[in-house]
Design an enzyme around this catalytic site. Structure first.
Site, PDB file in Angstrom:
ATOM      1  N   ASP A  64       0.976  -1.343   0.017  1.00 44.03           N
ATOM      2  CA  ASP A  64      -0.162   0.056  -0.166  1.00 44.03           C
ATOM      3  C   ASP A  64       0.942   1.374   0.155  1.00 44.03           C
ATOM      4  OD1 ASP A  64      -1.685   2.043   0.683  1.00 44.03           O
ATOM      5  OD2 ASP A  64      -3.076   0.691   1.526  1.00 44.03           O
ATOM      6  N   GLN A  86     -14.063   2.341   2.313  1.00 42.80           N
ATOM      7  CA  GLN A  86     -13.697   2.153   0.851  1.00 42.80           C
ATOM      8  C   GLN A  86     -13.181   3.365   0.077  1.00 42.80           C
ATOM      9  OE1 GLN A  86     -16.073  -0.457  -1.471  1.00 42.80           O
ATOM     10  NE2 GLN A  86     -14.345  -0.994  -2.714  1.00 42.80           N
ATOM     11  N   HIS A  96     -10.775  -5.502  -2.697  1.00 47.57           N
ATOM     12  CA  HIS A  96      -9.280  -5.600  -2.284  1.00 47.57           C
ATOM     13  C   HIS A  96      -9.339  -5.943  -0.660  1.00 47.57           C
ATOM     14  CE1 HIS A  96     -10.003  -1.225  -1.513  1.00 47.57           C
ATOM     15  NE2 HIS A  96      -9.068  -1.134  -0.886  1.00 47.57           N
ATOM     16  N   PHE A  97      -8.246  -6.644  -0.211  1.00 49.85           N
ATOM     17  CA  PHE A  97      -7.993  -6.900   1.369  1.00 49.85           C
ATOM     18  C   PHE A  97      -6.877  -5.992   1.757  1.00 49.85           C
ATOM     19  CE2 PHE A  97     -11.135 -10.243   0.136  1.00 49.85           C
ATOM     20  CZ  PHE A  97     -11.672 -10.499   1.153  1.00 49.85           C
ATOM     21  N   HIS A  98      -6.947  -5.595   2.774  1.00 51.38           N
ATOM     22  CA  HIS A  98      -5.745  -5.030   3.423  1.00 51.38           C
ATOM     23  C   HIS A  98      -5.098  -5.912   4.522  1.00 51.38           C
ATOM     24  CE1 HIS A  98      -6.623  -0.727   2.329  1.00 51.38           C
ATOM     25  NE2 HIS A  98      -7.844  -1.416   2.214  1.00 51.38           N
TER      26      HIS A  98
END
Length: 145
Positions: A37, A101, A107-109
């Site tokens: 990220d 969001q 998506h996954f964090h």
């Protein structure tokens, strides 16, 4: 943006998948792409996205995409843990702007957490140093089983 809408193929993650924007790649297979990220909440904050999807959020995704996606999330989370030795991991996913969001591609964090270290605000901190992200990506990638 609400939970309903049309997928925008101009979103940043779609551009990353097409190679139009750079990313610090952690892992890639036929189903998922994982990368650092650029606005991390913590050192090692990694994102995992489906490669062949136009789902804006979890509620829109086809179950056949979800199965290999969540396995990819688990695989990358294990590598983050092995590489960075955090005290814990936050694995999260947001659905809709009111839920936090900011990019409307599912998506996954994966966010490493250490005792006594404050968590940054989602999408609220400064941009990370690309060289540091590349180094972290290499550390995590080396631990992919």
């Amino acid at each position: 943006m609400s939970l309903d809408g049309t997928y925008d193929d101009g979103n940043i993650f779609a551009k990353i998948l097409r190679g139009e924007m750079p990313s610090a790649r952690v892992f890639e297979d036929e189903h998922v792409y994982a990368f650092m990220d650029v606005f991390p909440q913590a050192r090692g904050h990694t994102l995992v996205i489906p490669k062949h999807s136009q789902a804006r959020n979890l509620l829109e995704e086809d179950p056949q995409v979800l199965a290999p996606l969540i396995l990819g999330v688990q695989r990358v989370a294990r590598a983050v843990r092995a590489a960075l030795k955090p005290d814990g991991l936050v694995i999260t996913q947001f659905n809709g702007q009111p839920a936090g969001q900011t990019v409307f591609h599912l998506h996954f964090h994966i966010i490493p957490r250490w005792e006594g270290v404050a968590l940054g605000r989602h999408a609220g901190g400064g941009m990370a140093d690309p060289a540091e992200l590349k180094d972290l990506a290499a550390q995590i990638s080396a631990m992919i089983a």
